[in-house]
Design an enzyme around this catalytic site. Sequence first.
Site, PDB file in Angstrom:
ATOM      1  N   PRO A  57       1.020  -1.132   0.059  1.00  0.00           N
ATOM      2  CA  PRO A  57      -0.068  -0.104  -0.013  1.00  0.00           C
ATOM      3  C   PRO A  57       0.730   1.222  -0.006  1.00  0.00           C
ATOM      4  O   PRO A  57       1.819   1.324   0.723  1.00  0.00           O
ATOM      5  CB  PRO A  57      -0.867  -0.173   1.251  1.00  0.00           C
ATOM      6  N   ASN A  58       0.462   2.187  -0.789  1.00  0.00           N
ATOM      7  CA  ASN A  58       0.937   3.517  -1.095  1.00  0.00           C
ATOM      8  C   ASN A  58       2.108   3.752  -1.587  1.00  0.00           C
ATOM      9  O   ASN A  58       2.787   4.971  -1.776  1.00  0.00           O
ATOM     10  CB  ASN A  58       0.844   4.160   0.600  1.00  0.00           C
TER      11      ASN A  58
ATOM     12  N   ARG B 205       5.035  11.157  -2.330  1.00  0.00           N
ATOM     13  CA  ARG B 205       4.763  10.887  -0.880  1.00  0.00           C
ATOM     14  C   ARG B 205       5.938  10.997  -0.123  1.00  0.00           C
ATOM     15  O   ARG B 205       7.067  10.423  -0.079  1.00  0.00           O
ATOM     16  CB  ARG B 205       4.212   9.346  -0.759  1.00  0.00           C
TER      17      ARG B 205
ATOM     18  N   TYR C 250      11.042   8.793   1.594  1.00  0.00           N
ATOM     19  CA  TYR C 250      10.939   7.832   0.562  1.00  0.00           C
ATOM     20  C   TYR C 250      11.796   8.367  -0.569  1.00  0.00           C
ATOM     21  O   TYR C 250      12.042   7.585  -1.514  1.00  0.00           O
ATOM     22  CB  TYR C 250       9.665   7.535   0.374  1.00  0.00           C
TER      23      TYR C 250
ATOM     24  N   ASN D  17       8.151  -5.232  -0.433  1.00  0.00           N
ATOM     25  CA  ASN D  17       8.017  -4.138   0.513  1.00  0.00           C
ATOM     26  C   ASN D  17       6.706  -4.069   0.529  1.00  0.00           C
ATOM     27  O   ASN D  17       5.669  -3.749  -0.157  1.00  0.00           O
ATOM     28  CB  ASN D  17       8.483  -2.793  -0.528  1.00  0.00           C
TER      29      ASN D  17
ATOM     30  N   ALA E  50       2.869  -0.501   4.786  1.00  0.00           N
ATOM     31  CA  ALA E  50       2.455  -0.685   6.573  1.00  0.00           C
ATOM     32  C   ALA E  50       1.769  -1.995   6.982  1.00  0.00           C
ATOM     33  O   ALA E  50       1.827  -2.258   8.148  1.00  0.00           O
ATOM     34  CB  ALA E  50       1.353   0.332   6.597  1.00  0.00           C
TER      35      ALA E  50
ATOM     36  N   ASP F  98       1.498 -15.709   7.323  1.00  0.00           N
ATOM     37  CA  ASP F  98       1.191 -16.851   7.039  1.00  0.00           C
ATOM     38  C   ASP F  98       1.334 -17.357   5.572  1.00  0.00           C
ATOM     39  O   ASP F  98       1.635 -18.393   5.185  1.00  0.00           O
ATOM     40  CB  ASP F  98      -0.159 -17.280   7.265  1.00  0.00           C
TER      41      ASP F  98
ATOM     42  N   GLU G 289      12.420  -9.322   2.596  1.00  0.00           N
ATOM     43  CA  GLU G 289      11.719  -8.173   3.088  1.00  0.00           C
ATOM     44  C   GLU G 289      12.697  -6.879   2.806  1.00  0.00           C
ATOM     45  O   GLU G 289      13.881  -6.982   3.254  1.00  0.00           O
ATOM     46  CB  GLU G 289      11.469  -8.519   4.489  1.00  0.00           C
TER      47      GLU G 289
ATOM     48  N   HIS H 105      12.446  -2.480   2.920  1.00  0.00           N
ATOM     49  CA  HIS H 105      11.925  -1.187   3.290  1.00  0.00           C
ATOM     50  C   HIS H 105      12.963  -0.112   2.558  1.00  0.00           C
ATOM     51  O   HIS H 105      14.223  -0.311   2.603  1.00  0.00           O
ATOM     52  CB  HIS H 105      11.742  -1.105   4.597  1.00  0.00           C
ATOM     53  N   ILE H 106      12.492   0.932   2.089  1.00  0.00           N
ATOM     54  CA  ILE H 106      13.127   2.033   1.654  1.00  0.00           C
ATOM     55  C   ILE H 106      13.588   2.651   2.695  1.00  0.00           C
ATOM     56  O   ILE H 106      14.983   3.127   2.600  1.00  0.00           O
ATOM     57  CB  ILE H 106      12.138   2.807   0.560  1.00  0.00           C
TER      58      ILE H 106
ATOM     59  N   ARG I 264      12.576   4.978  13.097  1.00  0.00           N
ATOM     60  CA  ARG I 264      11.563   5.725  12.829  1.00  0.00           C
ATOM     61  C   ARG I 264      10.546   5.284  14.085  1.00  0.00           C
ATOM     62  O   ARG I 264      10.980   5.053  15.049  1.00  0.00           O
ATOM     63  CB  ARG I 264      10.842   5.488  11.448  1.00  0.00           C
TER      64      ARG I 264
HETATM   65  C1  DQA Z   1       8.076   1.284   3.920  1.00  0.00           C
HETATM   66  C2  DQA Z   1       8.154   1.429   5.570  1.00  0.00           C
HETATM   67  C3  DQA Z   1       6.630   1.394   6.323  1.00  0.00           C
HETATM   68  O1  DQA Z   1       6.839   1.374   7.687  1.00  0.00           O
HETATM   69  C4  DQA Z   1       5.737   2.028   5.605  1.00  0.00           C
HETATM   70  O2  DQA Z   1       4.611   2.146   6.266  1.00  0.00           O
HETATM   71  C5  DQA Z   1       5.874   2.116   4.184  1.00  0.00           C
HETATM   72  C6  DQA Z   1       6.935   2.176   3.391  1.00  0.00           C
HETATM   73  C7  DQA Z   1       9.469   1.513   3.347  1.00  0.00           C
HETATM   74  O3  DQA Z   1       9.596   1.218   2.316  1.00  0.00           O
HETATM   75  O4  DQA Z   1      10.259   2.165   4.237  1.00  0.00           O
HETATM   76  O5  DQA Z   1       4.540   2.401   3.553  1.00  0.00           O
HETATM   77  O6  DQA Z   1       8.028  -0.205   3.794  1.00  0.00           O
END
Ligand code: DQA
Length: 154
Positions: A10-11, A18, A23, A79, A82, A92, A103, A105-106, A112
Amino acid sequence: MKTAVILNGPNLNLLGTREPAVYGAQTLADVEKLCADACAVHGFKLDFRQTNHEGVLVDWLQEAGRNQAAGSVAGVVLNAGAYTHTSVALHDAIKGAGVTLIELHISNVHAREAFRHHSYISPAAKAVMAGFGVQGYPLAIAGLAALAAVHSDR
Ligand code: DQA
């Protein structure tokens, strides 16, 4: 040639506009291009996707697991946005699908807010990467190639 599956939650469709201080200024299309270039270097086909919907991610993880078992997928870079911090369903799905997963994350989620410090993905992941900005995506694809090389030594 195996496929590297890159899944975005998401997002992440809002990358570029954003919270650019967190990011960066690059868009999801820019990230896809970084991934395409990395896949060309490492000899993977690219399957790059984004959804705002948790259940769609579950479906895609199950699909990737089936295709990895069939030999056409090398692994997944996820990624989960949230959903990382909320989703037992994704935990699961990764375990149930038996898929090799990095996994990603940017941002450095550990630097944070406290609610970003826990991940439901990490215990089911092969590896975890955070804080490299969008350059984490090509690094994670290099990681999939390294994992594949380790497995081919067996
Ligand atoms: C994220 C970090 C998450 O906490 C956040 O909700 C995101 C982006 C990152 O790529 O840093 O949407 O996964």
